[in-house]
Enzyme design. Structure first.
Site, PDB file in Angstrom:
ATOM      1  N   ASP A 309     -31.814  48.525  67.071  1.00 42.11           N
ATOM      2  CA  ASP A 309     -31.916  47.299  66.266  1.00 42.11           C
ATOM      3  C   ASP A 309     -30.896  47.372  65.123  1.00 42.11           C
ATOM      4  O   ASP A 309     -30.752  48.416  64.474  1.00 42.11           O
ATOM      5  CB  ASP A 309     -33.344  47.187  65.706  1.00 42.11           C
ATOM      6  CG  ASP A 309     -33.582  45.869  65.003  1.00 42.11           C
ATOM      7  OD1 ASP A 309     -34.235  44.986  65.595  1.00 42.11           O
ATOM      8  OD2 ASP A 309     -33.098  45.718  63.855  1.00 42.11           O
ATOM      9  N   ILE A 310     -30.178  46.271  64.912  1.00 41.52           N
ATOM     10  CA  ILE A 310     -29.168  46.245  63.844  1.00 41.52           C
ATOM     11  C   ILE A 310     -29.886  46.217  62.489  1.00 41.52           C
ATOM     12  O   ILE A 310     -30.874  45.485  62.319  1.00 41.52           O
ATOM     13  CB  ILE A 310     -28.233  45.024  63.994  1.00 41.52           C
ATOM     14  CG1 ILE A 310     -27.552  45.049  65.370  1.00 41.52           C
ATOM     15  CG2 ILE A 310     -27.188  45.009  62.875  1.00 41.52           C
ATOM     16  CD1 ILE A 310     -26.690  43.848  65.674  1.00 41.52           C
ATOM     17  N   GLU A 353     -31.516  40.659  67.318  1.00 42.16           N
ATOM     18  CA  GLU A 353     -30.543  41.763  67.122  1.00 42.16           C
ATOM     19  C   GLU A 353     -31.114  43.063  67.663  1.00 42.16           C
ATOM     20  O   GLU A 353     -30.841  44.133  67.157  1.00 42.16           O
ATOM     21  CB  GLU A 353     -30.142  41.902  65.643  1.00 42.16           C
ATOM     22  CG  GLU A 353     -31.061  41.238  64.650  1.00 42.16           C
ATOM     23  CD  GLU A 353     -32.370  41.986  64.431  1.00 42.16           C
ATOM     24  OE1 GLU A 353     -33.339  41.655  65.155  1.00 42.16           O
ATOM     25  OE2 GLU A 353     -32.437  42.876  63.572  1.00 42.16           O
TER      26      GLU A 353
HETATM   27  P1  GH3 Z   1     -34.138  45.267  59.733  1.00 42.75           P
HETATM   28  O1  GH3 Z   1     -33.121  46.209  59.233  1.00 42.75           O
HETATM   29  O2  GH3 Z   1     -35.503  45.569  59.264  1.00 42.75           O
HETATM   30  O3  GH3 Z   1     -34.086  45.134  61.221  1.00 42.75           O
HETATM   31  O4  GH3 Z   1     -33.800  43.837  59.114  1.00 42.75           O
HETATM   32  P2  GH3 Z   1     -33.052  42.629  59.785  1.00 42.75           P
HETATM   33  O5  GH3 Z   1     -32.520  41.737  58.723  1.00 42.75           O
HETATM   34  O6  GH3 Z   1     -32.063  43.134  60.758  1.00 42.75           O
HETATM   35  O7  GH3 Z   1     -34.220  41.949  60.647  1.00 42.75           O
HETATM   36  P3  GH3 Z   1     -34.948  40.561  60.504  1.00 42.75           P
HETATM   37  O8  GH3 Z   1     -35.940  40.537  61.637  1.00 42.75           O
HETATM   38  O9  GH3 Z   1     -35.467  40.343  59.126  1.00 42.75           O
HETATM   39  O10 GH3 Z   1     -33.817  39.488  60.783  1.00 42.75           O
HETATM   40  C1  GH3 Z   1     -33.218  39.311  62.000  1.00 42.75           C
HETATM   41  C2  GH3 Z   1     -32.343  38.092  61.908  1.00 42.75           C
HETATM   42  O11 GH3 Z   1     -31.576  37.934  63.106  1.00 42.75           O
HETATM   43  C3  GH3 Z   1     -33.099  36.823  61.717  1.00 42.75           C
HETATM   44  C4  GH3 Z   1     -32.513  35.843  62.727  1.00 42.75           C
HETATM   45  O12 GH3 Z   1     -32.170  34.638  62.136  1.00 42.75           O
HETATM   46  C5  GH3 Z   1     -31.261  36.553  63.194  1.00 42.75           C
HETATM   47  N1  GH3 Z   1     -30.910  36.225  64.552  1.00 42.75           N
HETATM   48  C6  GH3 Z   1     -31.704  36.270  65.668  1.00 42.75           C
HETATM   49  N2  GH3 Z   1     -30.985  35.887  66.754  1.00 42.75           N
HETATM   50  C7  GH3 Z   1     -29.738  35.587  66.315  1.00 42.75           C
HETATM   51  C8  GH3 Z   1     -28.555  35.127  66.968  1.00 42.75           C
HETATM   52  O13 GH3 Z   1     -28.476  34.914  68.194  1.00 42.75           O
HETATM   53  N3  GH3 Z   1     -27.428  34.963  66.197  1.00 42.75           N
HETATM   54  C9  GH3 Z   1     -27.443  35.185  64.845  1.00 42.75           C
HETATM   55  N4  GH3 Z   1     -26.330  35.018  64.155  1.00 42.75           N
HETATM   56  N5  GH3 Z   1     -28.569  35.586  64.215  1.00 42.75           N
HETATM   57  C10 GH3 Z   1     -29.688  35.795  64.921  1.00 42.75           C
HETATM   58 MG    MG Z   2     -32.701  44.277  62.402  1.00 41.56          MG
END
Ligand code: GH3
Ligand code: MG
Length: 451
Positions: A309-310, A353
């Site tokens: 996970d990113i 992600e």
């Molecule tokens: P953590 O280190 O705890 O994983 O924090 P995080 O910010 O990586 O995780 P969080 O779940 O808070 O946020 C993930 C974000 O990824 C939220 C969502 O809007 C974004 N996201 C999900 N799918 C996509 C996509 O296809 N493209 C983009 N640009 N963003 C996306």
């Molecule tokens: Mg993340």
């Protein structure tokens, strides 16, 4: 643009297919230019042009061609003599003719040319391009011809080989089944009905016990006068049936239709399995494929599964915009695909992600160091957005799969380790090897409950 910090850049990918060379023989400069451009664009083949019989001879004497596309009336060969020249050099030929030419059709019937196209309207260029693309793509398909009669078999083989298919032969139903056992990729079977050991109907029935019409097409052929035969074949699972004698053009059209159906199925399956943004396998495909791989895994072979996970990905979106976030996802996906390819490990985007890895023949130690290499590679990536340099890190949880445990439970264990990697600071790989470290850092009793 994505690049490594040490400024190494990926080599540009060339889409030009160096293996396919087309000889275009046409005396109109405008038509030559149009056809050349369209063929190069849409087939990726290299197109060599010449405007006369003499120029074509010079080309044929010095170079090899996959196929030729020719007009029939050239300044120095007004009556289709060019076909004799192409025949002498055994170059599969598509004729592009101004008027419907009975002689061309006759030559076609004698199997001397692959196809002929009549210039009869605005769609002609499209037809030419589609025909050339079809013939070139035929080389990716394998057809098994089953017939005990030598001359009938070799007639079919000749027609299909001219169409650029890879063709295999079986002299009986039994031999056909043996070939199907060892040859992984046969796309279509053309089978005769009357054969001594096993008739075509029985062969069709036996093939359908293991292979569906989505995987393999079957076309029955017979010189029988029994009009019920075609219905029996189709009911047994054949996709088409042709009564002999047939004209080669009819066989070709029926084979092309069946190959086209296979291509459409393959394309739909590809799209259904793909994550649109990154091009990796999607979640559904990951679960389907890994379950199959786990079921097929020998007990003395190990495998591991990881979830990645990113870190703080939301911040990338918030700071640089959603489009930059998408590019980061692609960059991470490309790194995973590149690193997994040599060992045929399987990677997918589970959603957002989050990515998953299925590591074949990999024990806990190897899996940990493989994931650690991925973590470092991603940490080193730099992406430039509006003069800003963006870097990301990832957290990974990885476990060796436990035989007897459901795959979902193994994946769940990797997910729990990922959760610990996140809560203990991110940008790290947690596996059962690092479990004591994780347990010290986190609440030990809470961790123990997870395993
Ligand atoms: P953590 O280190 O705890 O994983 O924090 P995080 O910010 O990586 O995780 P969080 O779940 O808070 O946020 C993930 C974000 O990824 C939220 C969502 O809007 C974004 N996201 C999900 N799918 C996509 C996509 O296809 N493209 C983009 N640009 N963003 C996306
Ligand atoms: Mg993340």
């Amino acid at each position: 643009m994505a690049a490594r910090k040490d400024s190494r850049r990926a080599n540009a990918v060339t889409t030009k297919d160096q293996h396919n060379r087309i000889l275009l023989i046409e005396d109109s400069p405008a038509m030559t230019m149009l056809l050349r451009q369209r063929m190069e664009e849409e087939t990726g083949a290299e197109v060599v042009c010449c405007n006369s019989h003499a120029a074509a001879r010079a080309c044929l004497e010095s170079e090899q061609f996959t196929l030729a596309l020719t007009g029939l009336n050239l300044p120095d060969s007004p009556r289709g003599e060019i076909l004799g020249l192409l025949g002498d050099f055994s170059v599969p030929t598509i004729v592009f003719t101004a008027i419907f030419d009975p002689e061309a059709r006759e030559r076609y019937a004698q199997k001397k040319i692959i196809d002929y196209i009549v210039k009869d309207g605005p769609r002609t260029i499209e037809t030419v391009i589609q025909t050339v693309a079809r013939i070139l793509s035929n080389s990716a398909f394998t057809i098994l011809v089953v017939d005990d009669a030598r001359s009938a078999r070799s007639g079919l083989v000749e027609i299909l080989t001219r169409q650029n298919f890879r063709v295999l032969e079986a002299l009986s139903g039994k031999q056909a089944l043996e070939i199907l056992e060892v040859e992984e990729k046969i796309d279509l079977v053309v089978t005769d009905y009357h054969m001594p050991d096993m008739d075509g109907y029985e062969l069709t029935r036996r093939i359908r016990e293991t292979r569906s019409s989505e995987e393999m097409r079957i076309v029955g052929v017979s010189s029988s006068t029994d009009r019920w035969l075609s219905a029996s074949f189709l009911k047994a699972g054949a996709c088409d049936f042709i009564y002999r004698p047939f004209v080669p053009e009819e066989l070709q059209c029926r084979i092309d239709n069946n190959i086209e159906t296979l291509k459409q199925i393959q394309r739909l399956r590809y799209l259904a399995d793909r994550d649109y943004l990154t091009g990796l396998a999607n979640r559904r495909c990951f679960f389907e494929k890994t379950r199959q791989m786990e079921d097929a895994r020998a007990p003395d072979h190990c495998s591991s599964v990881a979830i990645l996970d990113i870190d703080h990905f939301k911040k990338i979106n918030d700071t640089y915009g959603h489009e930059a976030g998408d590019r980061v996802l692609k960059m991470v996906a490309d790194t995973l695909a590149e690193t997994c390819a040599p060992a045929k490990h399987f990677t997918a985007r589970l959603g957002g992600e989050e990515f998953a890895l299925y590591l074949r023949n990999t024990d806990a130690f190897q899996a940990h160091s493989f994931c650690e290499r991925i973590r470092q590679q991603i940490e080193e990536l730099v992406m430039e957005v509006n003069k800003h340099e963006i870097s990301v890190t990832v957290s990974i949880g990885v476990v060796e799969t436990e035989t007897g445990e459901s795959f979902d439970n193994n994946l769940n264990a990797a997910d729990q380790l990922l959760y610990l990697a996140k809560s203990n600071g991110r940008n790290r790989v947690y596996s059962t090897l690092t479990l004591p470290e994780a347990m010290v850092a986190a609440n030990a009793s809470a961790v123990a409950e997870l395993f």
